[in-house]
Design a protein around this motif. Structure first.
Motif, short mmCIF file in Angstrom:
data_model
loop_
_atom_site.label_atom_id
_atom_site.label_comp_id
_atom_site.label_asym_id
_atom_site.label_seq_id
_atom_site.Cartn_x
_atom_site.Cartn_y
_atom_site.Cartn_z
N MET A 219 0.83 -1.20 0.00
CA MET A 219 0.00 0.00 0.00
C MET A 219 0.87 1.25 0.00
SD MET A 219 -2.83 1.27 2.84
CE MET A 219 -4.03 0.02 2.37
N GLY A 220 0.36 2.30 -0.69
CA GLY A 220 0.99 3.62 -0.67
C GLY A 220 -0.07 4.67 -0.40
N GLN A 221 0.32 5.92 -0.48
CA GLN A 221 -0.63 7.02 -0.25
C GLN A 221 -1.25 7.46 -1.57
OE1 GLN A 221 0.94 10.71 1.23
NE2 GLN A 221 -1.06 11.50 1.81
N PRO B 44 -4.90 2.66 -2.33
CA PRO B 44 -4.10 3.54 -1.47
C PRO B 44 -4.92 4.20 -0.38
CG PRO B 44 -4.54 4.59 -3.58
CD PRO B 44 -5.02 3.18 -3.71
N ALA B 45 -4.26 4.54 0.72
CA ALA B 45 -4.90 5.28 1.81
C ALA B 45 -4.73 6.77 1.55
CB ALA B 45 -4.27 4.90 3.14
N GLU B 46 -5.62 7.57 2.13
CA GLU B 46 -5.63 9.00 1.85
C GLU B 46 -4.49 9.76 2.52
OE1 GLU B 46 -7.49 10.84 -0.22
OE2 GLU B 46 -8.29 8.93 -0.94
N MET C 129 -2.75 6.90 7.89
CA MET C 129 -3.64 5.80 7.53
C MET C 129 -2.84 4.67 6.86
SD MET C 129 -6.95 7.92 6.11
CE MET C 129 -7.78 6.44 5.52
N VAL C 130 -1.84 5.02 6.06
CA VAL C 130 -0.98 4.00 5.45
C VAL C 130 -0.28 3.21 6.54
CG1 VAL C 130 1.04 3.61 4.01
CG2 VAL C 130 -0.63 5.32 3.32
N SER D 180 0.33 -1.57 10.46
CA SER D 180 0.28 -1.95 11.86
C SER D 180 -0.83 -2.97 12.13
CB SER D 180 0.06 -0.71 12.73
OG SER D 180 0.10 -1.02 14.11
N SER D 181 -1.99 -2.79 11.48
CA SER D 181 -3.13 -3.67 11.70
C SER D 181 -3.05 -4.97 10.92
CB SER D 181 -4.42 -2.95 11.32
OG SER D 181 -4.49 -2.75 9.91
#
Length: 313
Positions: free
Chosen positions: A195-197, A221-223, A227-228, A233-234
């Motif tokens: 994942m990236g932004q 991608p996360a905003e 969030m990335v 972490s999750s």
């Protein structure tokens, strides 16, 4: 986008004297005519008029932006250490014009303060989504973008970009106990979800991995950068792309993370942090580049490091 250390802008500004801008005055001159004495004023000859017509007109373009007083700086105020929002004013902050009682801090803010000082203006932040910054610039909502933004061919078609005020690169982060912690090549990342932004090079470069290793999943991608990081972490992401300059602070905050020591590198991943202004303001762009050139490299790194220390977790 990027992330990492910063330098105290206010300290740097206080030690640097910037020349205040003055408008160019064209066509200065006058003939003193005394009534009743002295020779009559000479009428210009045909040759004189022709010579004057051949001379280039004086350049009255001013090296300023917006109203020349308040520099409206576009940023997302959610991309530490480049820029973030705080509720308390300090020597490092500028007000966020469109968020009551809020202030912006970060490396971009420190650079914007230096640029504003050099232009004889006061900086305020305007908080916007990253992918809406260029449109806001061109519709007059903001005067300049300082937002961890790198010049690209597409962006350069819509705005003019300054020289960089710091350069970053893209690396990858995973958990220290993951199956990919020892990866050296893109092929070693088989079956990983990465994942990236959104709307940044951090997301774009993941396609280079997918092209080399089709089993890799390019996640939506996360905003924002936080969030990335949260997705890694999750466990929602196996690997994330991240700012090289920001890695030390990230690993300090998340000791369970590790940077991939890759032998295979991304192509075109070096990311300059450029300011952007609307096209057709060449004098202002030249002045901005002059101001940026006046920031020594060691002070740029100091600003970055200080912002890394100040940024929110």
């Amino acid at each position: 986008m990027k992330a990492t250390p910063r330098v105290l802008v206010s300290d740097r500004v206080s030690r640097r004297d910037f020349l205040k801008l003055s408008s160019l005055v064209a066509g200065m001159g006058g003939v003193m005519v005394l009534s009743g004495c002295g020779p009559a004023a000479q009428e210009p000859t045909t040759d004189d008029a022709a010579d004057a017509a051949d001379e280039p007109a004086a350049d009255t373009t001013e090296a300023t932006l917006g109203d020349g007083t308040t520099l409206r700086v576009g940023m997302e105020a959610a991309y530490p250490p480049y820029n973030w929002q705080v509720q308390e004013e300090s020597e490092f902050t500028i007000p966020i014009d469109n968020v009551d009682g809020a202030f912006a801090d970060g490396y971009d803010v420190q650079a914007a303060k230096i640029i504003a000082e050099g232009l004889g203006m006061d900086a305020v932040a305007v908080k916007l989504s990253f992918d809406g910054l260029i449109d806001a610039l061109n519709n007059g909502q903001i005067d300049i973008v300082c937002a961890g933004m790198s010049v690209t061919p597409d962006r350069e078609a819509s705005a003019d970009f300054s020289d960089s005020y710091i350069d970053d690169d893209i690396v990858m982060i995973t958990k220290s106990d993951s199956s990919w912690a020892g990866a050296k090549t893109f092929a070693d990342l088989a079956d990983a979800a990465i994942m990236g932004q959104a709307a940044t090079m951090y997301d774009d470069v993941i396609e280079q991995i997918v092209e080399a290793e089709p089993s890799v999943t390019h996640l939506t991608p996360a905003e924002t950068v936080p969030m990335v990081v949260e997705n890694l972490s999750s466990g929602a992401a196996d690997i994330i792309t991240y700012s090289m300059l920001s890695v030390p602070k990230l690993l300090e905050t998340h000791p369970e993370f590790v940077e991939l020591e890759m032998d295979e590198k991304f192509e075109g991943s070096v990311m300059p942090d450029n300011a952007a202004i609307a096209k057709g303001q060449d004098a202002a762009l030249e002045k901005i580049n002059e101001i940026i050139a006046g920031i020594p490299e060691d002070e740029r790194q100091e600003m970055w490091n200080a912002c890394m220390d100040r940024q929110p977790a």
